[in-house]
Motif scaffolding. Structure first.
Motif, PDB file in Angstrom:
ATOM      1  N   ASP A 191      31.061  41.066  39.708  1.00 40.34           N
ATOM      2  CA  ASP A 191      30.068  42.148  39.829  1.00 40.34           C
ATOM      3  C   ASP A 191      30.594  43.493  39.328  1.00 40.34           C
ATOM      4  OD1 ASP A 191      31.811  42.968  41.841  1.00 40.34           O
ATOM      5  OD2 ASP A 191      30.422  42.517  43.483  1.00 40.34           O
ATOM      6  N   LYS A 192      31.925  43.564  39.040  1.00 42.13           N
ATOM      7  CA  LYS A 192      32.577  44.768  38.500  1.00 42.13           C
ATOM      8  C   LYS A 192      32.371  46.006  39.370  1.00 42.13           C
ATOM      9  CE  LYS A 192      34.042  42.233  35.243  1.00 42.13           C
ATOM     10  NZ  LYS A 192      35.406  41.689  35.411  1.00 42.13           N
ATOM     11  N   LEU A 193      32.353  45.803  40.692  1.00 41.78           N
ATOM     12  CA  LEU A 193      32.169  46.914  41.621  1.00 41.78           C
ATOM     13  C   LEU A 193      33.521  47.437  42.107  1.00 41.78           C
ATOM     14  CD1 LEU A 193      29.163  45.692  43.808  1.00 41.78           C
ATOM     15  CD2 LEU A 193      29.136  47.398  41.977  1.00 41.78           C
ATOM     16  N   ILE A 194      33.615  48.765  42.175  1.00 38.28           N
ATOM     17  CA  ILE A 194      34.807  49.448  42.693  1.00 38.28           C
ATOM     18  C   ILE A 194      34.438  50.062  44.034  1.00 38.28           C
ATOM     19  CG2 ILE A 194      36.475  51.307  42.309  1.00 38.28           C
ATOM     20  CD1 ILE A 194      35.902  50.991  39.293  1.00 38.28           C
ATOM     21  N   TYR A 195      35.171  49.684  45.073  1.00 35.51           N
ATOM     22  CA  TYR A 195      34.951  50.209  46.426  1.00 35.51           C
ATOM     23  C   TYR A 195      36.120  51.106  46.812  1.00 35.51           C
ATOM     24  CZ  TYR A 195      31.611  46.341  46.837  1.00 35.51           C
ATOM     25  OH  TYR A 195      30.556  45.475  46.635  1.00 35.51           O
ATOM     26  N   ARG A 196      36.000  51.786  47.930  1.00 32.40           N
ATOM     27  CA  ARG A 196      37.175  52.462  48.494  1.00 32.40           C
ATOM     28  C   ARG A 196      38.213  51.391  48.803  1.00 32.40           C
ATOM     29  NH1 ARG A 196      32.978  55.491  50.549  1.00 32.40           N
ATOM     30  NH2 ARG A 196      33.148  57.740  50.231  1.00 32.40           N
ATOM     31  N   GLY A 197      39.422  51.593  48.344  1.00 29.96           N
ATOM     32  CA  GLY A 197      40.483  50.610  48.559  1.00 29.96           C
ATOM     33  C   GLY A 197      40.691  49.677  47.385  1.00 29.96           C
ATOM     34  N   THR A 198      39.741  49.619  46.434  1.00 31.72           N
ATOM     35  CA  THR A 198      39.886  48.713  45.288  1.00 31.72           C
ATOM     36  C   THR A 198      41.105  49.077  44.448  1.00 31.72           C
ATOM     37  OG1 THR A 198      37.519  48.222  45.152  1.00 31.72           O
ATOM     38  CG2 THR A 198      38.806  47.865  43.161  1.00 31.72           C
ATOM     39  N   LEU A 199      41.276  50.367  44.169  1.00 28.59           N
ATOM     40  CA  LEU A 199      42.413  50.768  43.332  1.00 28.59           C
ATOM     41  C   LEU A 199      43.743  50.513  44.035  1.00 28.59           C
ATOM     42  CD1 LEU A 199      41.348  54.042  41.480  1.00 28.59           C
ATOM     43  CD2 LEU A 199      40.984  51.646  40.847  1.00 28.59           C
ATOM     44  N   GLU A 200      43.745  50.627  45.357  1.00 23.82           N
ATOM     45  CA  GLU A 200      44.971  50.336  46.108  1.00 23.82           C
ATOM     46  C   GLU A 200      45.321  48.850  45.985  1.00 23.82           C
ATOM     47  OE1 GLU A 200      46.939  51.291  50.460  1.00 23.82           O
ATOM     48  OE2 GLU A 200      44.797  51.610  50.153  1.00 23.82           O
ATOM     49  N   GLN A 201      44.318  47.974  46.077  1.00 27.13           N
ATOM     50  CA  GLN A 201      44.551  46.534  45.917  1.00 27.13           C
ATOM     51  C   GLN A 201      45.047  46.229  44.502  1.00 27.13           C
ATOM     52  OE1 GLN A 201      40.770  44.781  46.860  1.00 27.13           O
ATOM     53  NE2 GLN A 201      40.863  45.353  49.012  1.00 27.13           N
ATOM     54  N   TRP A 202      44.439  46.887  43.514  1.00 31.27           N
ATOM     55  CA  TRP A 202      44.831  46.682  42.119  1.00 31.27           C
ATOM     56  C   TRP A 202      46.270  47.133  41.890  1.00 31.27           C
ATOM     57  CZ3 TRP A 202      43.963  50.501  37.705  1.00 31.27           C
ATOM     58  CH2 TRP A 202      44.278  49.915  36.469  1.00 31.27           C
ATOM     59  N   ARG A 203      46.608  48.299  42.450  1.00 32.05           N
ATOM     60  CA  ARG A 203      47.972  48.804  42.316  1.00 32.05           C
ATOM     61  C   ARG A 203      48.973  47.817  42.912  1.00 32.05           C
ATOM     62  NH1 ARG A 203      49.384  53.456  46.217  1.00 32.05           N
ATOM     63  NH2 ARG A 203      49.349  51.617  47.550  1.00 32.05           N
ATOM     64  N   ASP A 204      48.674  47.316  44.101  1.00 35.39           N
ATOM     65  CA  ASP A 204      49.586  46.374  44.754  1.00 35.39           C
ATOM     66  C   ASP A 204      49.777  45.112  43.915  1.00 35.39           C
ATOM     67  OD1 ASP A 204      49.795  48.203  46.794  1.00 35.39           O
ATOM     68  OD2 ASP A 204      48.449  47.131  48.172  1.00 35.39           O
ATOM     69  N   GLU A 205      48.697  44.646  43.279  1.00 32.00           N
ATOM     70  CA  GLU A 205      48.816  43.457  42.427  1.00 32.00           C
ATOM     71  C   GLU A 205      49.641  43.769  41.181  1.00 32.00           C
ATOM     72  OE1 GLU A 205      45.750  41.192  39.687  1.00 32.00           O
ATOM     73  OE2 GLU A 205      45.578  40.508  41.754  1.00 32.00           O
ATOM     74  N   MET A 206      49.445  44.949  40.612  1.00 30.52           N
ATOM     75  CA  MET A 206      50.196  45.319  39.404  1.00 30.52           C
ATOM     76  C   MET A 206      51.693  45.341  39.655  1.00 30.52           C
ATOM     77  SD  MET A 206      48.186  48.266  37.249  1.00 30.52           S
ATOM     78  CE  MET A 206      47.739  49.331  38.619  1.00 30.52           C
ATOM     79  N   LEU A 207      52.097  45.711  40.870  1.00 31.75           N
ATOM     80  CA  LEU A 207      53.524  45.832  41.165  1.00 31.75           C
ATOM     81  C   LEU A 207      54.264  44.498  41.068  1.00 31.75           C
ATOM     82  CD1 LEU A 207      53.495  48.464  44.032  1.00 31.75           C
ATOM     83  CD2 LEU A 207      54.215  48.764  41.650  1.00 31.75           C
ATOM     84  N   GLY A 208      53.505  43.384  41.018  1.00 30.04           N
ATOM     85  CA  GLY A 208      54.135  42.090  40.801  1.00 30.04           C
ATOM     86  C   GLY A 208      54.586  41.897  39.365  1.00 30.04           C
TER      87      GLY A 208
END
Length: 199
Positions: free
Chosen positions: A54-71
């Motif tokens: 659905d390509k929706l960005i919620y509050r907290g979405t960027l934090e989840q994305w950042r955490d995944e990127m750190l892998g």
């Protein structure tokens, strides 16, 4: 300013290819260098791929994305990508979904900050050598706080507007001091620089 598409409940912003391209065009018109635009596009493409269908960005979405990127990426790269997303959300008028606290960057630790005395010595040395470019670069780095990679964001258009926007600023342009603007305008006039990067 692009009108941000909202989810039915208003609690999310919808990302689209059209709005990404519109944002890139907007930043190009503001004088961002091609390399900076590539960085923005690359970061936004990563975010687009991370989002569900659905390509929706919620509050907290960027934090989840950042955490995944750190892998897969360093803290610095994650910060650059988050900064691109923040700038995009700023452009869309959806600041409530931004992630504004950058990660500490371990690769930057251990590098001493320049002292005011060292800064003044560098300015004096550049002035004595008659090296206007080195003098102005020292001033720009000290006053604006950009990285070397972001130097192309210091454009004739940014000098005219009195503010510089760079990926590491999280969508919040930094004001150019009037004295520095005057010196940059003189440098641009002598060099025939009317548009694009000053350096």
């Amino acid at each position: 300013m692009e009108q941000q598409p909202r989810a039915p409940d208003g609690g999310a912003a919808r990302m689209s290819w059209e709005s990404i391209e519109s944002f890139i065009e907007h930043m190009e018109k503001r004088g961002c260098a091609p390399d900076t635009l590539k960085t923005y596009r690359r970061g936004l493409l990563k975010l687009y791929r991370f989002l569900p269908a659905d390509k929706l960005i919620y509050r907290g979405t960027l934090e989840q994305w950042r955490d995944e990127m750190l892998g897969d990426y360093t803290a610095r790269t994650a910060n650059v990508n988050i900064s691109a997303a923040n700038s995009y959300l700023e452009y869309l008028g959806a600041r409530e979904f931004q992630l504004t606290k950058p990660l500490p960057s371990p690769e930057d630790s251990g590098q001493p900050e320049i002292t005011r005395a060292e800064y003044l010595r560098m300015l004096e040395r550049a002035r004595e050598d008659g090296n206007e470019r080195a003098y102005l670069l020292t001033n720009v780095f000290a006053c604006v706080g950009i990285t070397v990679q972001e130097l192309p964001c210091v454009t004739a258009e940014a000098v005219a507007a009195g503010r510089v926007d760079a990926p590491s600023f999280d969508g919040r342009p930094v004001k150019l001091p009037e004295a520095l603007r005057r010196e940059l305008r003189g440098f641009m006039e002598r060099g025939g620089i009317r548009a694009g990067p000053v350096f």
